[in-house]
Design a protein around this motif. Structure first.
Motif, PDB file in Angstrom:
ATOM      1  N   TYR A  38      11.332 -21.623 -18.278  1.00 18.86           N
ATOM      2  CA  TYR A  38      11.225 -21.894 -16.926  1.00 18.86           C
ATOM      3  C   TYR A  38      12.601 -22.329 -15.958  1.00 18.86           C
ATOM      4  CZ  TYR A  38       8.779 -24.476 -12.788  1.00 18.86           C
ATOM      5  OH  TYR A  38       8.611 -25.044 -11.740  1.00 18.86           O
ATOM      6  N   THR A  39      13.270 -23.209 -16.784  1.00 17.13           N
ATOM      7  CA  THR A  39      14.633 -23.355 -15.933  1.00 17.13           C
ATOM      8  C   THR A  39      15.517 -22.157 -15.750  1.00 17.13           C
ATOM      9  OG1 THR A  39      14.731 -25.558 -17.132  1.00 17.13           O
ATOM     10  CG2 THR A  39      16.956 -24.582 -16.740  1.00 17.13           C
ATOM     11  N   LEU A  40      15.401 -21.068 -16.439  1.00 14.87           N
ATOM     12  CA  LEU A  40      15.910 -19.915 -16.143  1.00 14.87           C
ATOM     13  C   LEU A  40      15.528 -19.163 -14.828  1.00 14.87           C
ATOM     14  CD1 LEU A  40      16.710 -18.668 -19.636  1.00 14.87           C
ATOM     15  CD2 LEU A  40      18.678 -19.485 -18.130  1.00 14.87           C
ATOM     16  N   GLU A  41      14.024 -19.307 -14.874  1.00 15.27           N
ATOM     17  CA  GLU A  41      13.268 -18.553 -13.715  1.00 15.27           C
ATOM     18  C   GLU A  41      13.688 -19.379 -12.618  1.00 15.27           C
ATOM     19  OE1 GLU A  41       9.078 -18.258 -14.093  1.00 15.27           O
ATOM     20  OE2 GLU A  41       9.284 -17.835 -16.110  1.00 15.27           O
ATOM     21  N   VAL A  42      14.165 -20.726 -12.657  1.00 20.00           N
ATOM     22  CA  VAL A  42      14.216 -21.559 -11.483  1.00 20.00           C
ATOM     23  C   VAL A  42      15.968 -21.154 -10.979  1.00 20.00           C
ATOM     24  CG1 VAL A  42      14.970 -24.019 -10.523  1.00 20.00           C
ATOM     25  CG2 VAL A  42      12.922 -23.338 -11.971  1.00 20.00           C
ATOM     26  N   ALA A  43      16.604 -20.973 -12.082  1.00 17.75           N
ATOM     27  CA  ALA A  43      18.079 -20.438 -11.632  1.00 17.75           C
ATOM     28  C   ALA A  43      18.125 -19.244 -10.951  1.00 17.75           C
ATOM     29  CB  ALA A  43      18.758 -20.531 -13.072  1.00 17.75           C
ATOM     30  N   GLN A  44      17.289 -18.265 -11.386  1.00 23.27           N
ATOM     31  CA  GLN A  44      17.212 -16.985 -10.875  1.00 23.27           C
ATOM     32  C   GLN A  44      16.661 -16.706  -9.547  1.00 23.27           C
ATOM     33  OE1 GLN A  44      15.820 -15.126 -14.357  1.00 23.27           O
ATOM     34  NE2 GLN A  44      17.692 -14.813 -15.375  1.00 23.27           N
ATOM     35  N   ALA A  45      15.866 -17.878  -9.285  1.00 22.60           N
ATOM     36  CA  ALA A  45      15.204 -17.893  -7.962  1.00 22.60           C
ATOM     37  C   ALA A  45      16.104 -18.191  -6.835  1.00 22.60           C
ATOM     38  CB  ALA A  45      14.062 -18.959  -7.946  1.00 22.60           C
ATOM     39  N   MET A  46      17.131 -18.772  -7.051  1.00 28.60           N
ATOM     40  CA  MET A  46      18.336 -19.010  -6.031  1.00 28.60           C
ATOM     41  C   MET A  46      19.064 -17.942  -5.734  1.00 28.60           C
ATOM     42  SD  MET A  46      19.379 -21.402  -3.877  1.00 28.60           S
ATOM     43  CE  MET A  46      19.152 -23.051  -4.087  1.00 28.60           C
ATOM     44  N   PRO A  47      19.144 -17.538  -4.511  1.00 30.60           N
ATOM     45  CA  PRO A  47      20.213 -16.425  -4.357  1.00 30.60           C
ATOM     46  C   PRO A  47      21.514 -16.657  -4.748  1.00 30.60           C
ATOM     47  CG  PRO A  47      18.773 -16.724  -2.549  1.00 30.60           C
ATOM     48  CD  PRO A  47      18.631 -17.970  -3.193  1.00 30.60           C
ATOM     49  N   LEU A  48      22.438 -15.620  -5.347  1.00 28.43           N
ATOM     50  CA  LEU A  48      23.442 -15.852  -5.776  1.00 28.43           C
ATOM     51  C   LEU A  48      24.386 -16.659  -4.836  1.00 28.43           C
ATOM     52  CD1 LEU A  48      24.108 -12.606  -8.107  1.00 28.43           C
ATOM     53  CD2 LEU A  48      23.149 -14.944  -8.762  1.00 28.43           C
ATOM     54  N   GLU A  49      24.340 -16.367  -3.576  1.00 26.12           N
ATOM     55  CA  GLU A  49      25.284 -16.776  -2.403  1.00 26.12           C
ATOM     56  C   GLU A  49      24.982 -18.284  -2.220  1.00 26.12           C
ATOM     57  OE1 GLU A  49      21.872 -14.672  -0.658  1.00 26.12           O
ATOM     58  OE2 GLU A  49      23.317 -14.110  -2.222  1.00 26.12           O
ATOM     59  N   LYS A  50      23.907 -18.747  -2.714  1.00 27.32           N
ATOM     60  CA  LYS A  50      23.644 -20.163  -2.572  1.00 27.32           C
ATOM     61  C   LYS A  50      23.855 -21.105  -3.691  1.00 27.32           C
ATOM     62  CE  LYS A  50      20.526 -19.472   1.482  1.00 27.32           C
ATOM     63  NZ  LYS A  50      20.467 -20.282   2.580  1.00 27.32           N
ATOM     64  N   PHE A  51      24.489 -20.639  -4.698  1.00 26.84           N
ATOM     65  CA  PHE A  51      24.758 -21.457  -5.886  1.00 26.84           C
ATOM     66  C   PHE A  51      25.537 -22.499  -5.579  1.00 26.84           C
ATOM     67  CE2 PHE A  51      23.481 -20.003 -10.181  1.00 26.84           C
ATOM     68  CZ  PHE A  51      22.546 -19.191  -9.689  1.00 26.84           C
ATOM     69  N   ASP A  52      26.415 -22.446  -4.269  1.00 24.50           N
ATOM     70  CA  ASP A  52      27.184 -23.539  -3.965  1.00 24.50           C
ATOM     71  C   ASP A  52      26.705 -24.559  -3.065  1.00 24.50           C
ATOM     72  OD1 ASP A  52      29.382 -22.740  -5.113  1.00 24.50           O
ATOM     73  OD2 ASP A  52      30.253 -21.449  -3.419  1.00 24.50           O
ATOM     74  N   PHE A  53      25.486 -24.570  -2.799  1.00 26.28           N
ATOM     75  CA  PHE A  53      24.577 -25.438  -1.865  1.00 26.28           C
ATOM     76  C   PHE A  53      24.321 -26.438  -2.630  1.00 26.28           C
ATOM     77  CE2 PHE A  53      20.603 -27.401  -1.193  1.00 26.28           C
ATOM     78  CZ  PHE A  53      20.670 -27.706  -0.015  1.00 26.28           C
ATOM     79  N   LYS A  54      24.285 -27.657  -1.887  1.00 24.04           N
ATOM     80  CA  LYS A  54      24.326 -29.209  -2.239  1.00 24.04           C
ATOM     81  C   LYS A  54      23.591 -29.796  -1.145  1.00 24.04           C
ATOM     82  CE  LYS A  54      29.077 -30.184  -2.976  1.00 24.04           C
ATOM     83  NZ  LYS A  54      30.145 -30.949  -3.498  1.00 24.04           N
ATOM     84  N   PRO A  55      22.699 -30.666  -1.294  1.00 23.56           N
ATOM     85  CA  PRO A  55      21.896 -31.292  -0.240  1.00 23.56           C
ATOM     86  C   PRO A  55      22.874 -32.457   0.452  1.00 23.56           C
ATOM     87  CG  PRO A  55      21.136 -32.013  -2.204  1.00 23.56           C
ATOM     88  CD  PRO A  55      21.893 -30.938  -2.656  1.00 23.56           C
ATOM     89  N   MET A  56      23.847 -32.894  -0.249  1.00 18.05           N
ATOM     90  CA  MET A  56      24.691 -34.077   0.310  1.00 18.05           C
ATOM     91  C   MET A  56      26.170 -33.704  -0.396  1.00 18.05           C
ATOM     92  SD  MET A  56      22.516 -37.199   0.339  1.00 18.05           S
ATOM     93  CE  MET A  56      23.202 -38.442   1.395  1.00 18.05           C
ATOM     94  N   ASP A  57      27.085 -34.201   0.269  1.00 20.44           N
ATOM     95  CA  ASP A  57      28.506 -34.043  -0.291  1.00 20.44           C
ATOM     96  C   ASP A  57      28.915 -34.559  -1.623  1.00 20.44           C
ATOM     97  OD1 ASP A  57      29.316 -32.424   1.776  1.00 20.44           O
ATOM     98  OD2 ASP A  57      30.289 -34.022   2.914  1.00 20.44           O
TER      99      ASP A  57
END
Length: 172
Positions: A38-57
């Protein structure tokens, strides 16, 4: 006569504990396999270009959360369950691509799974020194699940904040 009765009762009690611990490990391994998938499915659900996303600094990025999960699982499994430490070509690399992060996460979760699978039932009660106080191997396995689930929950929020529907949850 007393010694024979005592030894017989001790043998029955020991067998029951061993059987319970064997069942605990079997169920834990099944739960681990489902959680890792399930964790791997979650990881793969995020587009690769959004791996740098964080909700707050001050928060970890999506990719950093995945690396943290992997590092924690390999530390706990390597130091408290396995006979050897985790070794992977990407371990310790400072800058990882999203594809490398997923590769490292897969390897980390597999290493932890193997460590659980090779834990003997009679060693679950063995207590080891831990920074939060002595812990049994059984407690370490529970901590691994808890920590893994905690950070996966954060990843699910990261997906939702990006308008991405999370993969369907499955428990046991």
């Amino acid at each position: 006569m007393k010694n024979t009765v005592f030894l017989s009762l001790f043998a029955v009690f020991s067998f029951q504990l061993y059987a319970q611990d064997s069942l605990f490990l079997k169920e834990t391994l099944q739960k681990w396999q489902n959680a890792a998938s399930y964790t791997l499915e979650v990881a793969q659900a995020m587009p690769l270009e959004k791996f740098d996303f964080k909700p707050m600094d001050e928060e970890r990025s999506f990719g950093q959360q995945l690396v943290h999960i992997g590092e924690n699982m390999t530390w706990l499994a390597g130091d408290y369950l396995a006979k050897q430490k985790f070794n992977h070509p990407l371990k310790g690399k400072k800058e990882l691509t999203p594809v490398e992060i997923i590769e490292l996460l897969k390897a980390s979760l597999a290493f932890a799974q193997e460590a659980i699978a090779h834990t003997s039932p009679d060693s679950l009660s063995v207590t080891k020194s831990f920074f939060a106080g002595p812990m049994s191997r059984r407690q370490i396995i529970a901590l691994m699940h808890d920590h893994h689930t905690h950070h996966r929950g954060q990843l699910l929020v990261y997906l939702r904040l990006n308008g991405i529907k999370a993969p369907k949850y499955r428990g046991w």
